[in-house]
Scaffold this motif. Sequence first.
Motif, PDB file in Angstrom:
ATOM      1  N   HIS A 147      -1.878   9.352   4.619  1.00 31.99           N
ATOM      2  CA  HIS A 147      -0.517   9.554   5.105  1.00 31.99           C
ATOM      3  C   HIS A 147      -0.197  11.040   5.093  1.00 31.99           C
ATOM      4  CE1 HIS A 147       3.563   8.457   5.975  1.00 31.99           C
ATOM      5  NE2 HIS A 147       3.957   9.302   5.042  1.00 31.99           N
ATOM      6  N   PRO A 148       0.439  11.574   6.100  1.00 34.39           N
ATOM      7  CA  PRO A 148       1.119  10.948   7.214  1.00 34.39           C
ATOM      8  C   PRO A 148       0.300  10.832   8.500  1.00 34.39           C
ATOM      9  CG  PRO A 148       1.826  13.212   7.074  1.00 34.39           C
ATOM     10  CD  PRO A 148       0.797  12.989   5.992  1.00 34.39           C
ATOM     11  N   LYS A 149      -1.028  10.907   8.399  1.00 34.13           N
ATOM     12  CA  LYS A 149      -1.854  10.749   9.592  1.00 34.13           C
ATOM     13  C   LYS A 149      -1.629   9.349  10.170  1.00 34.13           C
ATOM     14  CE  LYS A 149      -6.625  11.053  11.213  1.00 34.13           C
ATOM     15  NZ  LYS A 149      -8.015  11.273  10.818  1.00 34.13           N
ATOM     16  N   PRO A 150      -1.306   9.248  11.463  1.00 33.81           N
ATOM     17  CA  PRO A 150      -1.057   7.928  12.056  1.00 33.81           C
ATOM     18  C   PRO A 150      -2.280   7.019  11.976  1.00 33.81           C
ATOM     19  CG  PRO A 150      -0.341   9.682  13.536  1.00 33.81           C
ATOM     20  CD  PRO A 150      -1.122  10.330  12.422  1.00 33.81           C
TER      21      PRO A 150
ATOM     22  N   LEU B 284      -3.397  -5.169  15.208  1.00 31.55           N
ATOM     23  CA  LEU B 284      -2.039  -4.749  15.537  1.00 31.55           C
ATOM     24  C   LEU B 284      -1.451  -3.636  14.682  1.00 31.55           C
ATOM     25  CD1 LEU B 284      -0.469  -8.309  16.035  1.00 31.55           C
ATOM     26  CD2 LEU B 284      -1.316  -6.764  17.799  1.00 31.55           C
ATOM     27  N   LEU B 285      -1.948  -3.451  13.472  1.00 30.81           N
ATOM     28  CA  LEU B 285      -1.276  -2.552  12.536  1.00 30.81           C
ATOM     29  C   LEU B 285      -1.188  -1.121  13.058  1.00 30.81           C
ATOM     30  CD1 LEU B 285       0.088  -3.044   9.817  1.00 30.81           C
ATOM     31  CD2 LEU B 285      -1.942  -2.115   8.719  1.00 30.81           C
ATOM     32  N   HIS B 286      -2.204  -0.665  13.783  1.00 25.39           N
ATOM     33  CA  HIS B 286      -2.183   0.707  14.297  1.00 25.39           C
ATOM     34  C   HIS B 286      -1.197   0.883  15.454  1.00 25.39           C
ATOM     35  CE1 HIS B 286      -5.072  -1.401  16.814  1.00 25.39           C
ATOM     36  NE2 HIS B 286      -4.854  -0.496  17.737  1.00 25.39           N
ATOM     37  N   LYS B 287      -0.671  -0.221  15.964  1.00 27.47           N
ATOM     38  CA  LYS B 287       0.250  -0.150  17.100  1.00 27.47           C
ATOM     39  C   LYS B 287       1.716  -0.163  16.674  1.00 27.47           C
ATOM     40  CE  LYS B 287      -3.000  -2.477  20.148  1.00 27.47           C
ATOM     41  NZ  LYS B 287      -3.262  -3.622  21.008  1.00 27.47           N
ATOM     42  N   ILE B 288       1.968  -0.312  15.375  1.00 27.74           N
ATOM     43  CA  ILE B 288       3.356  -0.407  14.906  1.00 27.74           C
ATOM     44  C   ILE B 288       3.725   0.800  14.061  1.00 27.74           C
ATOM     45  CG2 ILE B 288       3.406  -2.922  15.048  1.00 27.74           C
ATOM     46  CD1 ILE B 288       2.921  -3.054  12.071  1.00 27.74           C
ATOM     47  N   LYS B 289       5.013   0.960  13.817  1.00 20.82           N
ATOM     48  CA  LYS B 289       5.527   2.119  13.088  1.00 20.82           C
ATOM     49  C   LYS B 289       5.187   2.046  11.595  1.00 20.82           C
ATOM     50  CE  LYS B 289       9.406   2.807  16.201  1.00 20.82           C
ATOM     51  NZ  LYS B 289       9.125   4.062  16.825  1.00 20.82           N
ATOM     52  N   LEU B 290       5.279   3.189  10.956  1.00 16.59           N
ATOM     53  CA  LEU B 290       4.940   3.325   9.544  1.00 16.59           C
ATOM     54  C   LEU B 290       5.695   2.320   8.678  1.00 16.59           C
ATOM     55  CD1 LEU B 290       3.603   4.794   7.148  1.00 16.59           C
ATOM     56  CD2 LEU B 290       5.581   6.325   7.143  1.00 16.59           C
ATOM     57  N   GLY B 291       6.964   2.101   8.946  1.00 14.48           N
ATOM     58  CA  GLY B 291       7.746   1.175   8.126  1.00 14.48           C
ATOM     59  C   GLY B 291       7.136  -0.209   8.087  1.00 14.48           C
ATOM     60  N   LEU B 292       6.676  -0.708   9.220  1.00 15.93           N
ATOM     61  CA  LEU B 292       6.055  -2.032   9.253  1.00 15.93           C
ATOM     62  C   LEU B 292       4.652  -2.011   8.654  1.00 15.93           C
ATOM     63  CD1 LEU B 292       7.311  -3.348  12.693  1.00 15.93           C
ATOM     64  CD2 LEU B 292       8.051  -4.054  10.427  1.00 15.93           C
ATOM     65  N   GLN B 293       3.972  -0.868   8.750  1.00 21.89           N
ATOM     66  CA  GLN B 293       2.676  -0.746   8.080  1.00 21.89           C
ATOM     67  C   GLN B 293       2.874  -0.848   6.565  1.00 21.89           C
ATOM     68  OE1 GLN B 293       1.062   2.964   9.516  1.00 21.89           O
ATOM     69  NE2 GLN B 293       0.749   2.166  11.584  1.00 21.89           N
ATOM     70  N   LEU B 294       3.927  -0.213   6.070  1.00 20.66           N
ATOM     71  CA  LEU B 294       4.238  -0.311   4.641  1.00 20.66           C
ATOM     72  C   LEU B 294       4.577  -1.749   4.248  1.00 20.66           C
ATOM     73  CD1 LEU B 294       6.317   2.947   4.114  1.00 20.66           C
ATOM     74  CD2 LEU B 294       4.073   2.428   3.150  1.00 20.66           C
TER      75      LEU B 294
ATOM     76  N   CYS C  34       0.692   0.034  -6.471  1.00 16.26           N
ATOM     77  CA  CYS C  34       1.891  -0.017  -5.620  1.00 16.26           C
ATOM     78  C   CYS C  34       2.824   1.147  -5.934  1.00 16.26           C
ATOM     79  CB  CYS C  34       2.624  -1.338  -5.804  1.00 16.26           C
ATOM     80  SG  CYS C  34       1.816  -2.731  -5.016  1.00 16.26           S
ATOM     81  N   LEU C  35       3.029   1.418  -7.209  1.00 11.85           N
ATOM     82  CA  LEU C  35       3.917   2.515  -7.604  1.00 11.85           C
ATOM     83  C   LEU C  35       3.310   3.873  -7.241  1.00 11.85           C
ATOM     84  CD1 LEU C  35       5.048   1.184 -11.095  1.00 11.85           C
ATOM     85  CD2 LEU C  35       6.383   1.208  -8.973  1.00 11.85           C
ATOM     86  N   PHE C  36       2.059   4.070  -7.591  1.00 10.48           N
ATOM     87  CA  PHE C  36       1.412   5.360  -7.348  1.00 10.48           C
ATOM     88  C   PHE C  36       1.248   5.635  -5.857  1.00 10.48           C
ATOM     89  CE2 PHE C  36      -2.477   8.009  -6.987  1.00 10.48           C
ATOM     90  CZ  PHE C  36      -1.956   9.168  -7.544  1.00 10.48           C
ATOM     91  N   PHE C  37       0.791   4.651  -5.090  1.00  2.00           N
ATOM     92  CA  PHE C  37       0.598   4.857  -3.653  1.00  2.00           C
ATOM     93  C   PHE C  37       1.942   5.076  -2.960  1.00  2.00           C
ATOM     94  CE2 PHE C  37      -3.536   2.154  -3.770  1.00  2.00           C
ATOM     95  CZ  PHE C  37      -4.202   3.182  -4.424  1.00  2.00           C
ATOM     96  N   GLY C  38       2.978   4.354  -3.406  1.00  4.89           N
ATOM     97  CA  GLY C  38       4.313   4.562  -2.849  1.00  4.89           C
ATOM     98  C   GLY C  38       4.809   5.971  -3.114  1.00  4.89           C
ATOM     99  N   TRP C  39       4.582   6.447  -4.345  1.00  2.59           N
ATOM    100  CA  TRP C  39       4.962   7.816  -4.701  1.00  2.59           C
ATOM    101  C   TRP C  39       4.208   8.816  -3.843  1.00  2.59           C
ATOM    102  CZ3 TRP C  39       1.762  11.550  -7.038  1.00  2.59           C
ATOM    103  CH2 TRP C  39       2.413  12.714  -7.430  1.00  2.59           C
ATOM    104  N   LYS C  40       2.913   8.582  -3.646  1.00  2.00           N
ATOM    105  CA  LYS C  40       2.080   9.478  -2.832  1.00  2.00           C
ATOM    106  C   LYS C  40       2.579   9.533  -1.386  1.00  2.00           C
ATOM    107  CE  LYS C  40      -1.557  11.847  -1.479  1.00  2.00           C
ATOM    108  NZ  LYS C  40      -1.028  12.638  -0.409  1.00  2.00           N
ATOM    109  N   ILE C  41       2.902   8.383  -0.826  1.00  2.00           N
ATOM    110  CA  ILE C  41       3.396   8.332   0.555  1.00  2.00           C
ATOM    111  C   ILE C  41       4.757   9.023   0.654  1.00  2.00           C
ATOM    112  CG2 ILE C  41       4.250   6.756   2.351  1.00  2.00           C
ATOM    113  CD1 ILE C  41       1.982   4.801   1.367  1.00  2.00           C
ATOM    114  N   TRP C  42       5.623   8.757  -0.301  1.00  2.00           N
ATOM    115  CA  TRP C  42       6.958   9.358  -0.296  1.00  2.00           C
ATOM    116  C   TRP C  42       6.870  10.879  -0.419  1.00  2.00           C
ATOM    117  CZ3 TRP C  42       9.714  11.906  -4.254  1.00  2.00           C
ATOM    118  CH2 TRP C  42      11.046  12.159  -3.954  1.00  2.00           C
TER     119      TRP C  42
END
Length: 190
Positions: free
Chosen positions: A60-63, A120-130, A172-180
């Motif tokens: 992240h944030p690479k599409p 399909l996942l690569h065709k949708i926005k980041l929010g739905l990927q999350l 979940c916590l660590f990856f979420g922190w990393k993405i944020w």
Amino acid sequence: MKRTLKNLLLFGVLAEIVIFIICYLTQPSIEETFRYAARYSGRLSFGVFLITFYRFAFAHPKPLKENTPLRNWLLLFAVVHIIHFGFLATNVILNNIPIVPIKLTGGALAYLMIVLAPLLLHKIKLGLQLVYFYYVSIVMIITYVARVKGDFEGAAPFWFHYLALGILVFSCLFFGWKIWRSKTPYQPPQ
């Protein structure tokens, strides 16, 4: 890149075959073979999912549409999880395990998402990927909580269930922190 994908898929399928052969050779009946094949196949899926989630968070944030290695891991996860489903369904049938439809709804949705993600996942926005990564994580967490509580027929709580539960929550916590934290917009290669 296609060679890498073939190697990943070959690894996944061979790992599932090895799991089944070991279970077949070590268990006294076909019912127990599928019970243990489902259990260890699930652990393989768990590991592949964690690697896939890790690759997503740290790319992240690479599409996703530009991240072929991550898409390959999504496909590997789908393949090994479909095989896991086959072992699991056979276990349920052979061992006459009662099915509670309301409990299956969340898992069925997760399986559908897992199978569709490589397409399909690569065709949708980041929010739905999350949503995908966190929903699958939550379903796995609920599964391991049920195992820890002893709610699974034929499987007593085991140290691995506690470990997997801790790893999932931490991830979940660590990856979420990393993405944020990675708020820098992605700049495509020039």
